[in-house]
Enzyme design. Structure first.
Site, short mmCIF file in Angstrom:
data_model
loop_
_atom_site.label_atom_id
_atom_site.label_comp_id
_atom_site.label_asym_id
_atom_site.label_seq_id
_atom_site.Cartn_x
_atom_site.Cartn_y
_atom_site.Cartn_z
N HIS A 335 0.80 -1.24 0.00
CA HIS A 335 0.00 0.00 0.00
C HIS A 335 0.82 1.27 0.00
O HIS A 335 0.25 2.36 0.04
CB HIS A 335 -0.93 0.04 1.21
CG HIS A 335 -2.03 -0.96 1.18
ND1 HIS A 335 -3.27 -0.70 0.65
CD2 HIS A 335 -2.07 -2.24 1.62
CE1 HIS A 335 -4.04 -1.77 0.77
NE2 HIS A 335 -3.33 -2.73 1.35
N LYS A 523 -8.11 13.96 4.69
CA LYS A 523 -7.22 12.78 4.64
C LYS A 523 -6.28 12.93 5.82
O LYS A 523 -6.22 13.98 6.45
CB LYS A 523 -6.46 12.75 3.32
CG LYS A 523 -5.81 14.09 2.96
CD LYS A 523 -5.11 14.06 1.63
CE LYS A 523 -6.00 14.10 0.43
NZ LYS A 523 -6.03 12.92 -0.38
N ARG A 524 -5.52 11.89 6.13
CA ARG A 524 -4.55 12.02 7.20
C ARG A 524 -3.58 13.16 6.91
O ARG A 524 -3.33 13.49 5.75
CB ARG A 524 -3.78 10.70 7.39
CG ARG A 524 -4.60 9.65 8.11
CD ARG A 524 -4.99 10.09 9.49
NE ARG A 524 -3.87 10.07 10.40
CZ ARG A 524 -3.68 9.16 11.34
NH1 ARG A 524 -4.56 8.20 11.54
NH2 ARG A 524 -2.62 9.22 12.12
N LYS A 529 1.25 14.56 1.54
CA LYS A 529 -0.09 14.90 1.03
C LYS A 529 -0.25 16.41 0.82
O LYS A 529 -1.21 16.87 0.22
CB LYS A 529 -1.15 14.38 2.00
CG LYS A 529 -1.18 12.84 2.10
CD LYS A 529 -2.23 12.38 3.12
CE LYS A 529 -2.15 10.90 3.42
NZ LYS A 529 -2.81 10.06 2.40
N THR A 631 -8.30 6.89 -1.99
CA THR A 631 -9.65 6.37 -2.21
C THR A 631 -10.67 7.47 -1.96
O THR A 631 -11.78 7.43 -2.51
CB THR A 631 -9.94 5.17 -1.29
OG1 THR A 631 -9.45 5.47 0.03
CG2 THR A 631 -9.29 3.91 -1.80
N LYS A 635 -14.41 8.84 -3.85
CA LYS A 635 -15.67 9.21 -3.19
C LYS A 635 -16.12 10.60 -3.64
O LYS A 635 -17.31 10.85 -3.87
CB LYS A 635 -15.49 9.16 -1.66
CG LYS A 635 -15.20 7.75 -1.15
CD LYS A 635 -14.64 7.73 0.28
CE LYS A 635 -14.00 6.37 0.55
NZ LYS A 635 -13.21 6.34 1.80
O1 B1N Z 1 -3.50 2.78 1.68
C1 B1N Z 1 -4.60 3.20 0.88
C2 B1N Z 1 -4.11 4.01 -0.32
O2 B1N Z 1 -5.22 4.49 -1.04
C3 B1N Z 1 -3.24 5.18 0.15
O3 B1N Z 1 -2.69 5.82 -0.97
C4 B1N Z 1 -2.13 4.65 1.06
O4 B1N Z 1 -1.39 5.74 1.57
C5 B1N Z 1 -2.73 3.87 2.22
C6 B1N Z 1 1.15 1.63 8.00
C7 B1N Z 1 -0.40 2.34 6.29
N1 B1N Z 1 -0.48 2.88 2.78
N2 B1N Z 1 0.13 2.46 3.91
C8 B1N Z 1 -0.69 2.65 4.91
C9 B1N Z 1 -1.39 2.43 7.23
C10 B1N Z 1 -1.12 2.12 8.57
C11 B1N Z 1 0.14 1.72 8.95
O5 B1N Z 1 0.40 1.41 10.22
C12 B1N Z 1 0.89 1.92 6.67
N3 B1N Z 1 -1.82 3.18 4.45
C13 B1N Z 1 -1.69 3.32 3.14
C14 B1N Z 1 -5.38 1.97 0.44
O6 B1N Z 1 -4.66 1.22 -0.47
#
Ligand code: B1N
Length: 793
Positions: A335, A523-524, A529, A631, A635
């Site tokens: 991801h 978003k976060r 970002k 995502t 939306k």
């Molecule tokens: O996952 C989403 C994507 O649409 C986003 O672009 C992407 O930033 C997000 C460690 C993550 N990537 N990595 C994380 C979350 C929690 C953590 O402890 C990494 N989140 C994303 C869905 O594909």
């Protein structure tokens, strides 16, 4: 599901009496919510049970994820069951305000952002498509923290969704298992949540594990009046599922986090193997024919050595056979390519927490080394780069790729970057493993539930097939020149903006103008970002309006929503900066009829459902190459907001579907970012040359704004202007992209006034959002990775 109104009323009244000792007339909104939820649970019990039985003999897909960001369940469940209208009618008759009852539900917020919300959308699609799939995760007692602002800074408050228990979860004590660590064992107690498909009888399951102690109380210590230590073991065990780590896209590397991962992974695998044996006995040859396990990022990747352990130590299978089953069973989704997110565990810690799993991980590492020497003889550098255990660290992404038969990215661009850069070595070893699965969202929650007005219009025009086949939306293109339809799209957008304005007035006391442009970034909070780019442009606009108050300008309301990881100093500074700019602008009578800035406190799924439908502009402005997919962008598109974005993540595919000319694309591309990096980018160039930019950047440190003395504005200023050992000056190209962003904002400000052209662009986007349904994504996973097929109850 058909339930007579009268029957439902009786169920609610009965539940109120049993659970709260009250008559309907005395009951509070929360109690009515609970009683209604209980009634739903009663009514679905048979279908839920039958679905479980039906799936037993099928190949099933198990989605292992440390996060499921479900939001509220009531409205979604009633819609998917086809009961919403009846409930609303019943409540009208009884004089109960349905919206207030819905609002009494706390969000289930067991996730940080996109990754957790994607898991939730996937569950909805699996159930709706009648696919035998099940989610496994952790039942955190405290989900993502609640955010409050004090002096413009973020304060974190514990989130307590389980304060009064949870009406949608059912404990299954008989399925409890024991999870053993190097320093002792805990009980894993499963709680099941029904995942109700839309317009089908199938009801899937999300199983979340809660950690409990083997002993409740040390009576010896208690009798010595050592009360603190008498419950110590209980507390330590329960700590494992106590709280969600609030990092999005950064690795924590803490012992408790590793314990959480092993805890839910081991419990889930024991559960999966137990169920397999119930049907197939000890014949594990067919395990992978009946079991697909998806690893949602590296967080559950310890499942690979854990399943090896179960096969070898418990089931007595040989290493070679165990490995061949494991490889066929697992698939891994990546991801992010952010270096700080790549999970690596220190060997000493890993060995201490899971000693036996560590031995097996060593065995896997050895086996890989032999393979690499075979495939790339003498290429020492490459072999070293690819080793799972390297320099005292265990590299979870490498373990994931080696132990899986499929590896996917989450958008076309992201997958290309994986293949050609981040995972190049691995792609060269295993080209056949790599594939793309562009993310998607469920239109049931993000259109049908969140925007019933737009949903009704669409259904009136093209019928309701879009609810389970979003590609149907393409038929809306027949109305691109229908002024009546375009007018209604504008009216609905306005109505949603009025609703949002009322919500913000009620919750934050802020008044905004529904006739202004609603420009939304939710978003976060993360530097990549680029919320900073957004607020810089706003400061520039403010400076300009102050100099030239009669400037031709369409009023704009800039809306932000974001949580920052509690330890992310710069992100918290950016929140304070946005709040400070908001305060300055909103109280300035020279500009505040034209410009407003709102930071929505405690952004979460239930609030997102109000924000997406009300947006005119969708801010997707990450540095190209950094946002794996996004995502939220989908939306917004589905609700008729136009994308203001870079060529990053799924933005690329959004404009491919809807047309660049119907959105606002700006800024450096991935290629250009790479070239600038290679040729040595100096942010002083835009700083000195772009009109107005120097003043904006300097305002961080010249006394215009104040960080209240913690130095964070200085840190942000330096991160933009100075090279440091750990990063280049302005590593996210905020200053370089500023001018292109500003110009695009200016263009939007003009084009928004051509209302019919704008509405046509909206309709173009809505009509071409079909690709971004999670139904499409899940079908691809089902066919190309899991090899599972629908089976309808
Ligand atoms: O996952 C989403 C994507 O649409 C986003 O672009 C992407 O930033 C997000 C460690 C993550 N990537 N990595 C994380 C979350 C929690 C953590 O402890 C990494 N989140 C994303 C869905 O594909």
């Amino acid at each position: 599901m058909r339930v007579e109104k009268e029957v439902l009323r009786k169920q609610i009244e009965r539940n109120l009496k049993v659970s709260f000792g009250k008559e309907l007339e005395e009951a509070k909104d929360f109690e009515i919510y609970r009683a209604l939820g209980q009634a739903v649970m009663e009514n679905i019990a048979d279908n839920w049970y039958d679905t479980g039985k039906l799936y037993e003999k099928q190949k099933q897909a198990f989605y292992l994820s440390a996060e499921f960001l479900m939001g509220r369940a009531l409205g979604n469940n009633l819609i998917n069951l086809g009961m919403l209208k009846e409930v609303q009618e019943l409540f009208d008759e009884l004089g109960i305000d349905y919206n207030k009852v819905e609002d009494a539900e706390e969000d289930s917020a067991l996730g940080n952002g996109g990754l957790g919300r994607l898991a939730a959308c996937f569950l909805d699609s699996l159930a709706t498509l009648n696919l035998p799939g099940k989610g496994y995760g952790i039942r955190y007692r405290n989900g993502i923290f609640n955010q409050e602002f004090r002096d413009g800074y973020q304060i974190e408050k514990p989130e307590t969704w389980l304060k009064y228990g949870d009406v949608w979860s059912v404990m299954r004590p008989d399925d409890e298992v024991i999870v053993t660590f190097g320093d002792g064992s805990v009980r894993a107690v499963p709680y099941d949540m029904p995942i109700i498909g839309y317009g089908t009888n199938n009801i899937n399951t999300l199983r979340l594990w809660e950690a409990h102690s083997l002993v409740d109380l040390d009576l010896g210590k208690f009798n010595q009046q050592d009360y603190l230590h008498a419950t110590q073991q209980k507390t330590l065990a329960e700590d494992i599922s106590r709280v969600l780590y609030p990092n999005d896209s950064t690795d924590e590397g803490k012992k408790l986090r590793l314990k959480q991962q092993y805890f839910f992974v081991s419990a889930s695998l024991q559960d999966i193997v137990k169920r397999y044996k119930k049907v197939h006995g000890n014949d594990f040859d067919k395990f992978a024919e009946f079991t697909a396990i998806q690893l949602n990022d590296t967080h559950p990747v310890i499942a690979i050595p854990e399943l090896m352990r179960i096969f070898i130590d418990i089931e007595g299978i040989s290493w070679e056979k165990a490995w061949s089953i494991v490889e066929k069973t697992f698939a891994y989704t990546n991801h992010t390519i952010l270096a700080e997110a790549l999970e690596k565990w220190w060997v000493g810690l890993y060995e201490q927490v899971v000693p036996r799993v560590y031995q097996i991980t060593q065995g896997i590492d050895n086996q890989l080394r032999e393979l690499l020497e075979q495939k790339f003889p003498g290429d020492k550098a490459r072999q070293d780069r690819m080793r799972i255990i390297n320099g005292n660290m265990i590299h979870m992404a490498w373990l994931a790729i080696y132990g899986s038969h499929k590896v996917n990215g989450v958008a076309a661009l992201h997958t290309e970057i994986l293949k050609n850069k981040e995972l190049k070595d691995w792609y060269e070893l295993y080209p056949e493993k790599f594939l793309n699965k562009t993310n998607g969202i469920t239109q049931r929650r993000w259109l049908l539930q969140s925007n019933p007005q737009l949903a009704s219009l669409i259904t009136e025009l093209i019928g309701d097939a879009w609810i389970t086949d979003l590609s149907e939306l393409k038929k809306l293109e027949a109305y691109l020149d229908d002024e009546k339809v375009l007018k209604r799209i504008l009216d609905i957008k306005h109505e949603k903006k009025v609703e949002l304005a009322e919500f913000l007035k009620r919750t934050q006391g802020i008044e905004i103008n529904p006739d202004s442009i609603f420009d939304v970034q939710i978003k976060r909070l993360h530097e990549y970002k680029r919320q900073l780019l957004n607020i810089f442009q706003i400061i520039g606009l403010y400076n300009k309006l102050k100099l030239n108050p009669s400037m031709n300008f369409t009023p704009v309301t800039y809306i932000f929503g974001a949580k920052a990881a509690p330890g992310y100093f710069v992100a918290k500074g950016i929140i304070r900066l946005i709040n400070e700019v908001a305060q300055m602008i909103n109280k300035d009578p020279d500009v505040n009829s034209k410009l407003k800035v709102v930071f929505v406190e405690n952004y979460r799924v239930s609030v997102a459902q109000k924000l997406f439908p009300a947006a005119d502009i969708s801010e997707q402005i990450s540095t190209a190459g950094k946002e794996a997919s996004g995502t939220g962008n989908m939306k917004f598109m589905l609700n008729g907001a136009l994308t203001l974005g870079t060529m990053d993540g799924a933005n690329v595919e959004i404009v491919e579907e809807a047309g660049k000319e119907n959105n606002y694309i700006f800024g450096l591309t991935v290629k250009e970012v790479e070239e600038m990096r290679a040729n040595g980018y100096d942010p002083h160039v835009p700083y000195n040359c772009v009109e107005g930019l120097k003043k904006i950047v300097d305002s961080l440190v010249d006394g215009t704004f104040s960080d209240l003395g913690n130095g964070v504005y200085g840190t942000i200023h330096r991160s933009l202007m100075e090279n440091a050992p750990w990063h280049q000056a302005d590593q996210y190209f905020v200053l370089e992209d500023y001018e292109a962003y500003r110009r695009t904002q200016q263009l939007i400000n003009k084009e928004y006034t051509f209302r019919m052209d704008w509405a046509r662009k909206q309709l173009k986007n809505i009509a071409n959002a079909g690709k971004f349904s999670s139904d499409r994504t899940i079908k691809e996973y089902a066919e190309e990775i899991w090899n599972i097929t629908p089976v309808k109850l």
